[in-house]
Structure formats: C-alpha cells, structure tokens
Design a protein around this motif. Structure first.
Motif, short mmCIF file in Angstrom:
data_model
loop_
_atom_site.label_atom_id
_atom_site.label_comp_id
_atom_site.label_asym_id
_atom_site.label_seq_id
_atom_site.Cartn_x
_atom_site.Cartn_y
_atom_site.Cartn_z
N LEU A 12 0.78 -1.33 -0.03
CA LEU A 12 -0.04 -0.26 0.01
C LEU A 12 0.96 1.23 0.17
N GLN A 13 1.94 1.29 0.72
CA GLN A 13 2.67 2.45 0.89
C GLN A 13 4.15 2.12 1.42
N THR A 14 5.36 2.69 1.19
CA THR A 14 6.58 2.42 1.53
C THR A 14 7.14 3.92 2.22
N LEU A 15 7.40 3.95 3.39
CA LEU A 15 7.61 4.92 4.31
C LEU A 15 9.00 5.06 4.66
N PRO A 16 9.89 6.20 4.45
CA PRO A 16 11.36 6.47 4.69
C PRO A 16 11.32 6.76 6.06
N VAL A 17 11.82 5.85 6.99
CA VAL A 17 11.73 6.34 8.45
C VAL A 17 13.28 5.91 9.05
N PHE A 18 13.15 6.57 10.41
CA PHE A 18 14.50 6.18 10.78
C PHE A 18 14.04 5.07 12.27
N ALA A 63 -4.87 -3.80 6.49
CA ALA A 63 -5.60 -5.04 7.17
C ALA A 63 -7.25 -4.92 6.88
N PRO A 64 -8.00 -5.92 6.72
CA PRO A 64 -9.47 -5.83 6.75
C PRO A 64 -10.21 -4.90 7.71
N ASP A 65 -9.46 -4.82 8.97
CA ASP A 65 -10.06 -4.26 10.06
C ASP A 65 -8.78 -3.97 10.82
N GLY A 66 -8.80 -3.13 11.73
CA GLY A 66 -7.68 -2.86 12.65
C GLY A 66 -6.55 -2.05 12.20
N PRO A 67 -5.11 -2.06 12.69
CA PRO A 67 -4.18 -1.14 12.31
C PRO A 67 -3.56 -1.63 10.77
N PHE A 68 -2.65 -0.82 10.24
CA PHE A 68 -1.78 -1.43 9.06
C PHE A 68 -0.97 -2.35 9.61
N ARG A 69 -0.47 -3.14 8.62
CA ARG A 69 0.60 -4.37 8.77
C ARG A 69 1.70 -4.11 8.18
N VAL A 78 8.63 -7.01 11.08
CA VAL A 78 8.21 -8.25 10.83
C VAL A 78 6.74 -8.28 10.04
N PRO A 79 6.98 -8.87 8.93
CA PRO A 79 5.62 -8.94 8.12
C PRO A 79 4.44 -9.53 9.08
N GLY A 80 3.46 -8.85 9.00
CA GLY A 80 2.17 -9.33 9.80
C GLY A 80 1.89 -8.46 11.23
N HIS A 81 3.23 -8.25 11.59
CA HIS A 81 3.19 -7.14 12.81
C HIS A 81 2.05 -5.83 12.44
N GLN A 82 1.39 -5.13 13.55
CA GLN A 82 0.84 -4.36 13.34
C GLN A 82 1.57 -2.73 13.37
N ILE A 83 1.20 -1.94 12.72
CA ILE A 83 1.63 -0.72 12.51
C ILE A 83 0.62 0.31 13.24
N HIS A 84 1.24 1.21 14.40
CA HIS A 84 0.09 2.10 14.74
C HIS A 84 0.61 3.43 14.55
N ASP A 289 -9.11 5.72 1.10
CA ASP A 289 -9.15 4.47 1.98
C ASP A 289 -8.79 4.80 3.31
N ARG A 290 -8.27 4.05 4.06
CA ARG A 290 -7.87 3.97 5.47
C ARG A 290 -6.87 5.12 5.80
N ARG A 291 -6.09 5.42 4.60
CA ARG A 291 -4.88 6.16 4.90
C ARG A 291 -5.43 7.33 4.72
N THR A 292 -6.08 7.75 3.70
CA THR A 292 -6.43 9.10 3.24
C THR A 292 -7.76 9.61 3.89
N THR A 293 -8.84 9.00 4.13
CA THR A 293 -10.13 9.24 4.68
C THR A 293 -9.83 10.36 5.71
N PRO A 294 -8.74 10.23 6.80
CA PRO A 294 -8.80 11.18 7.82
C PRO A 294 -8.32 12.80 7.45
N ALA A 295 -8.05 12.63 6.06
CA ALA A 295 -7.69 14.32 5.65
C ALA A 295 -9.01 14.88 5.48
N LEU A 296 -10.29 14.22 5.24
CA LEU A 296 -11.26 14.85 4.97
C LEU A 296 -11.84 15.37 6.13
#
Length: 340
Positions: A12-18, A63-69, A78-84, A289-296
């Motif tokens: 869905l998205q790749t983020l450049p993080v530290f 994910a279908p529901d809950g946080p991103f993974r 770790v693939p499958g771990h939640q991202i809050h 989608d779940r990423r962009t809806t909060p911008a509204l």
C-alpha cells in the motif's frame, strides 16, 4: 486492461523512516533514551540524530480491520506485525525553526508488546543537531499521515473538464464535471487543500513541459502516479498500460524535486478512483482508503463513507510499476513509448 504479474504488485505504501535508536535524547529527563511512544515522551527533552544515520524503508499494507500491517518484503519490521500511528511530535531546532514528525509503533498482533518504534520526519532532520521536543499530539497523527498519503496536484495545475476546457485546479468546485480516461465525465465530490513544507522526501516533483507530452510544467506530490500508455513496449514489461510514481522518474533535469519553501497542494475526489488529465497527461485522482480518509473534514468523511467500498478495490493497483523495473533513462523510455 490486463494486470501486471503478481510479482510487480506493490504494498500500500513504503515509508522512509529512522529506527528509534537513531534519534536519542542528549539532554533532559530521558537522557540516552531513543524516541519512544507518546506515553514515554517528555516535553523539553533535546534529541539528536546520530551521525551517519540512514532512513530505511518500512512497507505497510492494509488489513481488513484494525491497524496497518508490515508488508512482506519490507526492509524493516516483521511481516504481519501491526503498525500504529502513535503521535505527531513537534521539534524545534536551535534557530527556532519548527518541524513535525510522526512516531510509528510496531506491535506484535497477538501478544501486544511493542516491538519497534520508528520516526517518520515530515521535514529533513540534520545529523548532530539539537532538536527540542515542544509538542506531542496523539489525536492528530492519522490526519497528518493522511496528508502525506494523499496524491496531490500543486496550485496552478490545469485539469481537463468534461467539455475539453482546461481550468486551474484552485478554480475547480464541487459539482464540476472532469474528463476521466475510462469513464467519461465524472462529478467532483470533494476538493482538498493543504500547505506543506517542500523539503526532502516530501518535496514536490516537477515534470518539465513536453517531457511526457505535457503541455506545461506539471508539479505533483512524490507518490502521485502517472498513467502512461505505451505505443511500443520500451521498458520491456510486456504490456502497454502502466502507472509510474513521479518520484521514480526523477533524473535531475527534465524531472526534478522542487526542494525548499512551501507548496500548496490540492486533492480531487470522485465516487471512484479515476485517471484524469493534468496539463494534458493522464494522472490519478485521490484514492479514498483508511490512509487518506482522515484528511477529509470529519462530517464530510461520515457523509462520504459510502464511497469507500468503491475506492477500496483499488481498480488501478495492478498497473503500478516497481522502481526496480525502470531504467535510469525511464523518462526518455516512456516519452518515446508514448509518442503520438
């Protein structure tokens, strides 16, 4: 349209993080500690980015529901771990300049423990510079992340209407009909506007006039995808229709990052995700989608919630091309491929 092979479908998205360990407290209550979640942060602590610290890529999926993974193939996590989306923090540099960053928490989905913390700066952090923590907000993280995730056109971009006229995006109104590539005239449901720092990973991308047969310079957000129809398969994908992120076309000449200052961004929302025409070339509209809806605005998000299922199938997701499949001369390859 035929889909790309499964191997080329992206997260869905790749983020450049530290990693948290790259950004530690050098003065204050939490001396020596890395950046943590909101419950651990203390205002007025001073942080510094380690010399030589490099951003790494955290790929997320929905994910279908809950946080991103964490997605398969992510450089971090770790693939499958939640991202809050834990919090938005505000930092102040020694010269008084403020900047924001998002704190992301990786959590084990079953056991619930905090596995990792990541920092997603919304402006460039300089190494070995003291940054004082002056703000922590847990309730704004989703909205700030949405602003980053939204695909946007810069002020002045000309959009093709259903009658063939081209109109600057800032003059468009809800209810106007815009020409779409696949579904003819479509009605604008919402137009958003944000002003962001034009720096680093979030600096807008400029595609100079004529580079991809555009009639004028086109300035878009880095992750904005352009739709290219290849009359000849110049990039060897075995297909004619592709979506390419603007940031993957940067060559420092005809396509470049406009780094510095601020940029006024506009987003266009329809009942579905569409390909529209900006400065005469095809580009995507906002995907809800779940990423962009909060911008509204909250009341509008509730009223438009019935649109989300129509967007959620991401009808164009299978057409995006991975950066690794593009040559260093991708812009020239695609220009030749799409020549009329």
């Amino acid at each position: 349209m035929l889909p790309l092979p499964a191997a080329s479908i992206l997260p869905l998205q790749t983020l450049p993080v530290f990693r948290a360990e790259a950004f530690c407290v050098v003065d204050g209550a939490n001396l020596g500690d890395p950046i943590g979640d909101a419950s651990e942060l203390v205002l007025d602590d001073t942080y510094s980015l380690a010399g030589g610290a490099q951003k790494q890529m955290l790929s997320i999926s929905e994910a279908p529901d809950g946080p991103f993974r964490v997605s398969e193939g992510s450089e971090l996590g770790v693939p499958g771990h939640q991202i809050h989306l834990d919090s938005t923090i505000t930092l102040m540099s020694p010269d008084g300049t403020t900047m924001e960053a998002l704190v992301l928490a990786e959590v084990h989905p079953e056991e619930g423990y905090l596995a990792e913390v990541y920092l997603l700066p919304l402006a460039e952090l300089a190494p070995k510079v003291d940054y004082r923590l002056v703000g922590v907000e847990s309730d704004t993280a989703k909205a700030r992340f949405a602003e980053v995730a939204c695909v946007s056109f810069a002020r002045g971009t000309h959009i093709t209407l259903s009658d063939g006229r081209q109109k600057p995006i800032e003059e468009l109104k809800v209810g106007d009909k815009v020409l779409t590539r696949d579904d003819g005239p479509q009605t604008i449901r919402w137009i958003g506007q944000t002003t962001m720092r034009a720096v680093g990973d979030f600096a807008p991308i400029v595609i100079k006039s004529g580079t991809l047969n555009n009639t004028a310079d086109l300035t878009v957000s880095p992750n904005h995808r352009l739709f290219i129809y290849q009359r000849r398969d110049e990039i060897g994908l075995g297909r004619s229709e592709v979506l390419v992120k603007a940031k993957h076309l940067v060559n420092g000449d005809t396509v470049y990052r406009q780094d510095g200052g601020f940029v006024d961004y506009f987003q266009i929302l329809f009942d579905r995700h569409h390909i529209i025409y900006a400065e005469g070339i095809a580009a995507e509209s906002l995907l809800l989608d779940r990423r962009t809806t909060p911008a509204l605005p909250e009341d509008l998000a509730r009223r438009l919630s019935n649109l989300i299922p129509g967007h959620a199938d991401r009808p164009h997701k299978d057409f995006e091309v991975q950066e690794s499949l593009l040559s260093k001369n991708a812009v020239e390859d695609l220009r030749r491929a799409s020549d009329r």
